[in-house]
Design a protein around this motif. Sequence first.
Motif, PDB file in Angstrom:
ATOM      1  N   VAL A  54       0.835  -1.209   0.000  1.00  0.00           N
ATOM      2  CA  VAL A  54       0.000   0.000   0.000  1.00  0.00           C
ATOM      3  C   VAL A  54       0.865   1.254   0.000  1.00  0.00           C
ATOM      4  CG1 VAL A  54      -1.719   1.319   1.294  1.00  0.00           C
ATOM      5  CG2 VAL A  54      -1.903  -1.181   1.145  1.00  0.00           C
ATOM      6  N   MET A  55       1.926   1.216   0.825  1.00  0.00           N
ATOM      7  CA  MET A  55       2.844   2.355   0.901  1.00  0.00           C
ATOM      8  C   MET A  55       3.492   2.616  -0.457  1.00  0.00           C
ATOM      9  SD  MET A  55       6.498   2.548   2.829  1.00  0.00           S
ATOM     10  CE  MET A  55       7.136   1.475   1.535  1.00  0.00           C
ATOM     11  N   LEU A  56       3.936   1.554  -1.149  1.00  0.00           N
ATOM     12  CA  LEU A  56       4.582   1.723  -2.453  1.00  0.00           C
ATOM     13  C   LEU A  56       3.635   2.370  -3.462  1.00  0.00           C
ATOM     14  CD1 LEU A  56       6.619  -1.596  -2.895  1.00  0.00           C
ATOM     15  CD2 LEU A  56       7.508   0.687  -2.434  1.00  0.00           C
ATOM     16  N   ILE A  57       2.365   1.950  -3.436  1.00  0.00           N
ATOM     17  CA  ILE A  57       1.389   2.517  -4.374  1.00  0.00           C
ATOM     18  C   ILE A  57       1.198   4.008  -4.109  1.00  0.00           C
ATOM     19  CG2 ILE A  57      -1.036   2.479  -5.079  1.00  0.00           C
ATOM     20  CD1 ILE A  57      -0.995  -0.555  -4.473  1.00  0.00           C
ATOM     21  N   MET A  58       1.006   4.372  -2.850  1.00  0.00           N
ATOM     22  CA  MET A  58       0.798   5.777  -2.510  1.00  0.00           C
ATOM     23  C   MET A  58       2.042   6.613  -2.799  1.00  0.00           C
ATOM     24  SD  MET A  58      -1.344   5.565   1.069  1.00  0.00           S
ATOM     25  CE  MET A  58      -1.448   7.352   1.148  1.00  0.00           C
ATOM     26  N   GLU A  59       3.187   6.054  -2.462  1.00  0.00           N
ATOM     27  CA  GLU A  59       4.426   6.827  -2.630  1.00  0.00           C
ATOM     28  C   GLU A  59       4.789   6.959  -4.100  1.00  0.00           C
ATOM     29  OE1 GLU A  59       8.757   7.260  -0.480  1.00  0.00           O
ATOM     30  OE2 GLU A  59       7.464   5.567   0.002  1.00  0.00           O
ATOM     31  N   SER A  98      11.354  14.836  -1.332  1.00  0.00           N
ATOM     32  CA  SER A  98      11.558  13.425  -0.975  1.00  0.00           C
ATOM     33  C   SER A  98      11.324  13.207   0.514  1.00  0.00           C
ATOM     34  CB  SER A  98      12.975  12.993  -1.353  1.00  0.00           C
ATOM     35  OG  SER A  98      13.166  13.090  -2.745  1.00  0.00           O
ATOM     36  N   PHE A  99      11.828  14.127   1.321  1.00  0.00           N
ATOM     37  CA  PHE A  99      11.608  14.023   2.766  1.00  0.00           C
ATOM     38  C   PHE A  99      10.119  14.087   3.078  1.00  0.00           C
ATOM     39  CE2 PHE A  99      10.973  16.011   6.900  1.00  0.00           C
ATOM     40  CZ  PHE A  99      11.708  15.166   7.719  1.00  0.00           C
ATOM     41  N   GLN A 100       9.424  15.043   2.459  1.00  0.00           N
ATOM     42  CA  GLN A 100       7.984  15.177   2.689  1.00  0.00           C
ATOM     43  C   GLN A 100       7.233  13.927   2.220  1.00  0.00           C
ATOM     44  OE1 GLN A 100       7.150  18.780   0.559  1.00  0.00           O
ATOM     45  NE2 GLN A 100       7.939  20.116   2.171  1.00  0.00           N
ATOM     46  N   ARG A 101       7.708  13.333   1.124  1.00  0.00           N
ATOM     47  CA  ARG A 101       7.057  12.122   0.608  1.00  0.00           C
ATOM     48  C   ARG A 101       7.222  10.961   1.592  1.00  0.00           C
ATOM     49  NH1 ARG A 101       9.896  11.669  -3.652  1.00  0.00           N
ATOM     50  NH2 ARG A 101      11.138   9.857  -3.069  1.00  0.00           N
ATOM     51  N   ILE A 102       8.380  10.885   2.242  1.00  0.00           N
ATOM     52  CA  ILE A 102       8.608   9.808   3.214  1.00  0.00           C
ATOM     53  C   ILE A 102       7.710  10.008   4.436  1.00  0.00           C
ATOM     54  CG2 ILE A 102      10.314   8.760   4.757  1.00  0.00           C
ATOM     55  CD1 ILE A 102      10.751   8.142   1.816  1.00  0.00           C
ATOM     56  N   ILE A 103       7.572  11.255   4.879  1.00  0.00           N
ATOM     57  CA  ILE A 103       6.808  11.534   6.093  1.00  0.00           C
ATOM     58  C   ILE A 103       5.304  11.402   5.865  1.00  0.00           C
ATOM     59  CG2 ILE A 103       6.342  13.277   7.872  1.00  0.00           C
ATOM     60  CD1 ILE A 103       9.150  12.001   7.888  1.00  0.00           C
ATOM     61  N   LEU A 104       4.824  11.722   4.658  1.00  0.00           N
ATOM     62  CA  LEU A 104       3.373  11.692   4.422  1.00  0.00           C
ATOM     63  C   LEU A 104       2.916  10.406   3.730  1.00  0.00           C
ATOM     64  CD1 LEU A 104       2.828  15.460   3.577  1.00  0.00           C
ATOM     65  CD2 LEU A 104       2.272  14.263   5.688  1.00  0.00           C
ATOM     66  N   PRO A 105       3.041  10.274   2.403  1.00  0.00           N
ATOM     67  CA  PRO A 105       2.544   9.037   1.763  1.00  0.00           C
ATOM     68  C   PRO A 105       3.209   7.773   2.300  1.00  0.00           C
ATOM     69  CG  PRO A 105       3.021  10.723   0.118  1.00  0.00           C
ATOM     70  CD  PRO A 105       3.562  11.220   1.412  1.00  0.00           C
ATOM     71  N   HIS A 106       4.532   7.876   2.530  1.00  0.00           N
ATOM     72  CA  HIS A 106       5.271   6.707   3.020  1.00  0.00           C
ATOM     73  C   HIS A 106       4.746   6.283   4.402  1.00  0.00           C
ATOM     74  CE1 HIS A 106       9.008   4.281   3.625  1.00  0.00           C
ATOM     75  NE2 HIS A 106       8.736   4.561   4.877  1.00  0.00           N
ATOM     76  N   PHE A 107       4.733   7.230   5.332  1.00  0.00           N
ATOM     77  CA  PHE A 107       4.339   6.910   6.707  1.00  0.00           C
ATOM     78  C   PHE A 107       2.867   6.497   6.789  1.00  0.00           C
ATOM     79  CE2 PHE A 107       2.444   8.582  10.682  1.00  0.00           C
ATOM     80  CZ  PHE A 107       2.979   7.657  11.553  1.00  0.00           C
ATOM     81  N   ILE A 108       2.005   7.308   6.144  1.00  0.00           N
ATOM     82  CA  ILE A 108       0.569   6.993   6.197  1.00  0.00           C
ATOM     83  C   ILE A 108       0.277   5.677   5.471  1.00  0.00           C
ATOM     84  CG2 ILE A 108      -1.716   7.768   5.426  1.00  0.00           C
ATOM     85  CD1 ILE A 108      -0.713  10.640   5.825  1.00  0.00           C
ATOM     86  N   GLY A 109       0.976   5.483   4.317  1.00  0.00           N
ATOM     87  CA  GLY A 109       0.727   4.288   3.524  1.00  0.00           C
ATOM     88  C   GLY A 109       1.065   3.002   4.250  1.00  0.00           C
TER      89      GLY A 109
END
Length: 505
Positions: A54-59, A98-109
């Motif tokens: 799920v995380m990979l799809i969102m990210e 990239s940092f924001q992507r890790i904290i938001l889609p990555h973390f939430i996903g």
Amino acid sequence: MSYNKLAIKLLLNYLIGSLIAVFVFCRIFIFHPLQVSKSETIVILGLVMVSFIVMLIMEYSAYSKQIAPIKKVLKYRRPTLLRVEAAYQCAHRFPLLSFQRIILPHFIGITAPAAILTILAINTGLLSFPYYYAFIACIAALLIAFMHGMIEYYLTSLVMRRVMKFLKEKGNELFQRDISHGAHLLLSIKKKFYFSAALLSVFPMLLFAAATTLRLHESGSAFLMEYIVWAVIVVIIVLAFALFGSNLLSHDIQEPVEQLQNGMRKVEAGDLAKLNNYYSDEFRDLINGFNHMVDSILEKKQMSEQLHDSFFTVFAATLDARDPYTAGHSIRVAEYAQHIGRRYGLSESELALLKQSALLHDIGKIGIRDEILLKDGKLTTSEYETIKLHTIIGEQILQEIQPSEAITPLLPGVRHHHERFDGYGYPDRLAGESIPLFGRILAVADAFDAMTSDRNYRKGMSFKKAFAILEEGKGSQWDPRFVDLFIAWYQTEYRKQASLKAVNE
């Protein structure tokens, strides 16, 4: 540079951070402190894998939008200027994105589905954990996401610097434009130090404290609450020391950086001042390099100014050489004009422009025929009208010189040095203070040298008689202020020379 190679590099960076994070989370936080059965291990791994997908799809969805401007340029051979500029700005921001992507889609996903599935597994009896373990796991996952984000930021920065270099070269190659202008500060050194120091110090402490708390809870230790209090105190102390240390370190680095920035701004403004160098680290070499640069600029500026002055002097001497009776005229006019300008209070830069204007004030005589310019005896009315054109011709000649900004301040003196204060001069019959400043000063200096110099048809008059004529012409032919200043200068200079002569005798 191809987009595929860039994508592979970014993917490798991402996998390195992700695999480390998952390994740390699963191995240290879950499997080591908790006593789990084989079936529970399989369930946990299944939860992690589903969450990871799920995380990979969102990210990937977020990554595709963020990388799009760069992809458009790298995929096309002839991108537009707007696309290249957009790609450069995107590459400039990409580490932070990239940092924001890790904290938001990555973390939430990964966290949201993992927490939901964990609670469902506990409800169905597949896992025998207390519910609050899911909450602790979410906090730990957030910490790991921040650590992963920090790693991703620095690794991506290294890649994007090469991308920005490539895009800048492409902008120069295709459009002869420097597309790097407009890139602004996104994250200060101070913030980087604070965040990195806090995370690197607190992350392992919190992770260890959480894992130990779970282990003590599993073993039913009576010292659990005492350990939690002690762990919180230690974490706070470590965080305080980390922030204090990062503050000292950032100040130690920011001071020379700000000094260099201020130095560069001064150089840009024309103030070529060297910087004090009292550093003992790599900044010592940077400050020395800056000072060497300033020395080199000063040396080249001095050479340029000498060449510049020589150019005007040689130009004036070449013009004067057409008529042996006016040899040195422009140089003497420049000298007289500077004495007037200095007493009037002109700045050094204004005096330099006045000197250049004086050296070139008769440049238009190049366009006057020799039979008129070098004629013995009195000129006819027609010939005199032709001679009067030299002010306009001189201005037209100088207007052809580039860059125009360098020559424009000289034009008023060249065109208007034969205007009269009463308005009966030429070429524009200006009067009073409507005559440009340089024109009024040069009018006095030019007339005085013309009166005191020998001509082929007459001998130059004495300085005393020339000054008397200047006095008579105050307010009619010449500006009274500049006549008075010139006479005052001469009288002062005459008294100095008389005193020196008396001393020598």
